[in-house]
Design a protein around this motif. Structure first.
Motif, PDB file in Angstrom:
ATOM      1  N   VAL A  31       0.838  -1.197   0.000  1.00  0.00           N
ATOM      2  CA  VAL A  31       0.000   0.000   0.000  1.00  0.00           C
ATOM      3  C   VAL A  31       0.877   1.254   0.000  1.00  0.00           C
ATOM      4  CG1 VAL A  31      -1.623   1.370   1.392  1.00  0.00           C
ATOM      5  CG2 VAL A  31      -1.969  -1.102   1.124  1.00  0.00           C
ATOM      6  N   ARG A  32       1.814   1.324   0.903  1.00  0.00           N
ATOM      7  CA  ARG A  32       2.627   2.541   1.057  1.00  0.00           C
ATOM      8  C   ARG A  32       3.549   2.813  -0.127  1.00  0.00           C
ATOM      9  NH1 ARG A  32       4.685   2.342   7.317  1.00  0.00           N
ATOM     10  NH2 ARG A  32       2.626   2.461   8.304  1.00  0.00           N
ATOM     11  N   SER A  33       3.941   1.768  -0.857  1.00  0.00           N
ATOM     12  CA  SER A  33       4.886   1.966  -1.959  1.00  0.00           C
ATOM     13  C   SER A  33       4.215   2.010  -3.333  1.00  0.00           C
ATOM     14  CB  SER A  33       5.948   0.866  -1.944  1.00  0.00           C
ATOM     15  OG  SER A  33       5.363  -0.397  -2.240  1.00  0.00           O
ATOM     16  N   SER A  34       2.901   1.924  -3.389  1.00  0.00           N
ATOM     17  CA  SER A  34       2.195   1.896  -4.661  1.00  0.00           C
ATOM     18  C   SER A  34       2.442   3.172  -5.467  1.00  0.00           C
ATOM     19  CB  SER A  34       0.690   1.741  -4.423  1.00  0.00           C
ATOM     20  OG  SER A  34      -0.015   1.869  -5.639  1.00  0.00           O
ATOM     21  N   ARG A  35       2.846   2.996  -6.716  1.00  0.00           N
ATOM     22  CA  ARG A  35       3.066   4.155  -7.596  1.00  0.00           C
ATOM     23  C   ARG A  35       1.770   4.911  -7.854  1.00  0.00           C
ATOM     24  NH1 ARG A  35       6.610   0.712 -11.154  1.00  0.00           N
ATOM     25  NH2 ARG A  35       4.673   0.443 -12.307  1.00  0.00           N
ATOM     26  N   ALA A  36       0.625   4.263  -7.700  1.00  0.00           N
ATOM     27  CA  ALA A  36      -0.662   4.936  -7.900  1.00  0.00           C
ATOM     28  C   ALA A  36      -0.891   6.035  -6.874  1.00  0.00           C
ATOM     29  CB  ALA A  36      -1.805   3.923  -7.848  1.00  0.00           C
ATOM     30  N   ALA A  42      -0.028  10.858  -2.283  1.00  0.00           N
ATOM     31  CA  ALA A  42       0.794  10.198  -1.260  1.00  0.00           C
ATOM     32  C   ALA A  42       0.224  10.343   0.149  1.00  0.00           C
ATOM     33  CB  ALA A  42       2.223  10.724  -1.310  1.00  0.00           C
ATOM     34  N   ALA A  43      -0.425  11.464   0.438  1.00  0.00           N
ATOM     35  CA  ALA A  43      -0.947  11.700   1.790  1.00  0.00           C
ATOM     36  C   ALA A  43      -1.961  10.642   2.207  1.00  0.00           C
ATOM     37  CB  ALA A  43      -1.583  13.085   1.876  1.00  0.00           C
ATOM     38  N   MET A  44      -2.662  10.074   1.240  1.00  0.00           N
ATOM     39  CA  MET A  44      -3.705   9.112   1.585  1.00  0.00           C
ATOM     40  C   MET A  44      -3.136   7.821   2.161  1.00  0.00           C
ATOM     41  SD  MET A  44      -6.950   7.923  -0.582  1.00  0.00           S
ATOM     42  CE  MET A  44      -8.116   6.785   0.104  1.00  0.00           C
ATOM     43  N   VAL A  45      -1.941   7.422   1.736  1.00  0.00           N
ATOM     44  CA  VAL A  45      -1.378   6.156   2.215  1.00  0.00           C
ATOM     45  C   VAL A  45      -0.202   6.342   3.166  1.00  0.00           C
ATOM     46  CG1 VAL A  45      -2.202   4.828   0.240  1.00  0.00           C
ATOM     47  CG2 VAL A  45       0.081   5.866   0.174  1.00  0.00           C
TER      48      VAL A  45
END
Length: 176
Positions: A31-36, A42-45
Motif C-alpha cells: 500500500v505505502r509503496s504503490s506508484r498509484a 501520497a498523503a492518503m497512504v
C-alpha cells in the motif's frame, strides 16, 4: 474459500489464498509503496497500516506466485505477494485492493475481482460498493463496475473526489 489459480506469465502458478497476520507487513508495504499513490495522492497512504487485527476482522485475500494451493494459510514461504483485496461484509464494500506495481497488467486484478465475487456470493451478497482511487476507475469499469456517484474529498487525508461504484456479484466482468 480455497485458492483460485491461474497460470502466471512464465507458467508459474498464481493463487489466491486467505491472508494471515504474517502477511500484514508485506501488505502494508504494498500500500505505502504503490506508484498509484505518488505525488499529490501520497498523503492518503502515508502511515497507512494493514495490521493483523484488520486481516482477522475482514475477508482479506492475497494473490501469490509460487507455493501453489499447497501453501494454504501458511503465509507462504517462497511465495511472492502480487496483490490483495479486503472485502468488508457489512455493509458490503471492497475496502482495499492493490496489485504490486511490477505485477500490473498480468491479470492479477481480474483474478482478485473474480475471487471477491465468489466470496461475496458465498456470503449471500448481491452487490459490493467500491470507492475508487480516481486513476483506478477504468479498471473497475472493465470488470463490470457501474458508477453510482461521487464521494466528496475529505481533507486532509483525501484531497480529491472519488468515484463511487457498484459491482454486481452475479455478473461477470464486462456485463455492466
Amino acid at each position: 474459500m480455497a485458492g483460485r489459480g491461474v497460470r502466471g506469465r512464465r507458467g508459474v502458478g498464481v493463487w489466491v489464498r486467505r491472508a494471515t497476520g504474517r502477511d500484514a507487513k508485506r501488505l502494508t508495504r504494498m500500500v505505502r509503496s504503490s506508484r498509484a499513490y505518488e505525488g499529490p495522492h501520497a498523503a492518503m497512504v502515508a502511515g497507512y497500516r494493514v495490521g493483523p487485527d484488520y486481516i482477522e476482522a475482514h475477508e482479506v485475500y492475497v494473490a501469490v506466485e509460487g507455493g501453489g494451493e499447497a501453501s494454504g494459510a501458511n503465509g507462504g514461504v517462497g511465495e511472492r505477494v502480487l496483490g490483495f483485496y479486503a472485502l468488508v461484509l457489512e455493509p458490503p464494500e471492497l475496502d482495499l485492493m492493490f496489485v504490486a506495481d511490477e505485477a500490473q497488467g498480468a491479470g492479477i486484478g481480474r483474478l482478485l475481482i473474480a475471487h471477491m465475487r465468489e466470496v461475496a456470493r458465498s456470503a449471500g451478497i448481491e452487490s459490493v460498493r467500491v470507492v475508487s482511487h480516481p486513476p483506478a476507475e477504468g479498471f473497475y469499469r472493465s470488470v463490470g463496475a457501474r458508477r453510482t456517484g461521487t464521494v466528496a474529498a475529505n481533507p486532509p487525508a483525501v484531497m480529491w473526489d472519488r468515484p463511487e461504484m457498484t459491482i454486481v456479484v452475479g455478473e461477470e466482468e464486462g456485463e455492466g
